[in-house]
Design an enzyme around this catalytic site. Structure first.
Site, PDB file in Angstrom:
ATOM      1  N   LYS A   1      57.558 -32.864  18.761  1.00 22.56           N
ATOM      2  CA  LYS A   1      58.808 -33.015  18.560  1.00 22.56           C
ATOM      3  C   LYS A   1      59.862 -33.963  18.306  1.00 22.56           C
ATOM      4  O   LYS A   1      60.118 -34.345  19.287  1.00 22.56           O
ATOM      5  CB  LYS A   1      59.382 -31.633  18.224  1.00 22.56           C
ATOM      6  CG  LYS A   1      60.641 -31.766  17.042  1.00 22.56           C
ATOM      7  CD  LYS A   1      61.345 -30.368  17.525  1.00 22.56           C
ATOM      8  CE  LYS A   1      62.407 -30.071  18.671  1.00 22.56           C
ATOM      9  NZ  LYS A   1      62.960 -29.520  18.018  1.00 22.56           N
TER      10      LYS A   1
ATOM     11  N   CYS B   1      66.731 -44.893  11.550  1.00 22.87           N
ATOM     12  CA  CYS B   1      66.126 -44.909  10.191  1.00 22.87           C
ATOM     13  C   CYS B   1      65.610 -43.009   9.872  1.00 22.87           C
ATOM     14  O   CYS B   1      65.589 -42.275  10.935  1.00 22.87           O
ATOM     15  CB  CYS B   1      64.173 -45.697  10.642  1.00 22.87           C
ATOM     16  SG  CYS B   1      62.902 -44.893   9.622  1.00 22.87           S
TER      17      CYS B   1
ATOM     18  N   CYS C   1      63.217 -42.606   7.379  1.00 26.30           N
ATOM     19  CA  CYS C   1      61.604 -42.312   6.492  1.00 26.30           C
ATOM     20  C   CYS C   1      60.478 -42.996   7.467  1.00 26.30           C
ATOM     21  O   CYS C   1      59.442 -42.630   6.673  1.00 26.30           O
ATOM     22  CB  CYS C   1      62.267 -43.842   5.667  1.00 26.30           C
ATOM     23  SG  CYS C   1      61.279 -45.145   6.277  1.00 26.30           S
TER      24      CYS C   1
ATOM     25  N   HIS D   1      62.220 -48.493   4.449  1.00 29.89           N
ATOM     26  CA  HIS D   1      62.142 -48.240   3.984  1.00 29.89           C
ATOM     27  C   HIS D   1      62.396 -48.086   2.273  1.00 29.89           C
ATOM     28  O   HIS D   1      62.198 -47.576   0.703  1.00 29.89           O
ATOM     29  CB  HIS D   1      64.217 -47.544   3.527  1.00 29.89           C
ATOM     30  CG  HIS D   1      64.498 -48.235   3.863  1.00 29.89           C
ATOM     31  ND1 HIS D   1      65.373 -48.654   5.153  1.00 29.89           N
ATOM     32  CD2 HIS D   1      65.530 -48.397   2.762  1.00 29.89           C
ATOM     33  CE1 HIS D   1      66.339 -49.423   4.246  1.00 29.89           C
ATOM     34  NE2 HIS D   1      66.337 -49.391   3.411  1.00 29.89           N
TER      35      HIS D   1
HETATM   36  S1  FES Z   1      65.057 -45.713   7.043  1.00 32.86           S
HETATM   37 FE1  FES Z   1      63.632 -46.093   8.135  1.00 32.86          FE
HETATM   38  S2  FES Z   1      63.155 -48.035   8.065  1.00 32.86           S
HETATM   39 FE2  FES Z   1      65.089 -47.793   6.884  1.00 32.86          FE
END
Ligand code: FES
Ligand code: FES
Lengths: 89, 89
Positions: free
Chosen positions: B38, B56, B58, B71
């Protein structure tokens, strides 16, 4: 006129292959604020009430942007290994 | 003996259908720290150097756990709407 057209198509093909190999074309967020173009949340550190606050990065939390532990079910169901971002005062 | 077995199978079937309808079985993180069970990161607010830091959500950032703007490419390629968590001093 033929040369620019060929170059442009080649460029697009390369870009598509690169995305496919590095970034699976999957939707990460199936349900949170799908009416907005981009879900961005802001944490003001002066508003933090607890010594440690967990923020969701799996897009499965019922209390998003907070983590409610739903990443565990997602990881178990898919073999994934995602977890929260902890913000510590 | 037949009744408990039937009930148990029914329960498992309901659970599987619920997961499929609410949580697509997709891996969110294809590449970051796949050797750990995790991925959890900790931000210590006293270590924040900038007034605003983007984290981040994503799993596509080249500077994870920080957001590097990746993202945007993911959202364009998939129609998704994910974005970072901003931590503001
Ligand atoms: S949220 Fe992943 S690079 Fe911006
Ligand atoms: S519930 Fe999403 S990371 Fe914990």
């Amino acid at each position: 006129a033929a040369a620019p057209r060929t170059v442009r198509m080649g460029s697009l093909k390369v870009r598509a292959e690169s995305e496919a190999s590095t970034t699976p074309a999957v939707v990460l967020n199936p349900s949170i604020k799908k009416d907005v173009d981009k879900v961005v949340d802001t944490v003001l550190v002066s508003d933090l009430s607890k010594p440690l606050t967990a923020y969701c990065r799996c897009w499965r939390s019922g209390t998003f942007p907070l983590c409610d532990g739903s990443h565990a079910k997602h990881n178990k169901a898919t073999g994934d290994n995602v977890g929260p971002l902890l913000v510590k005062k």
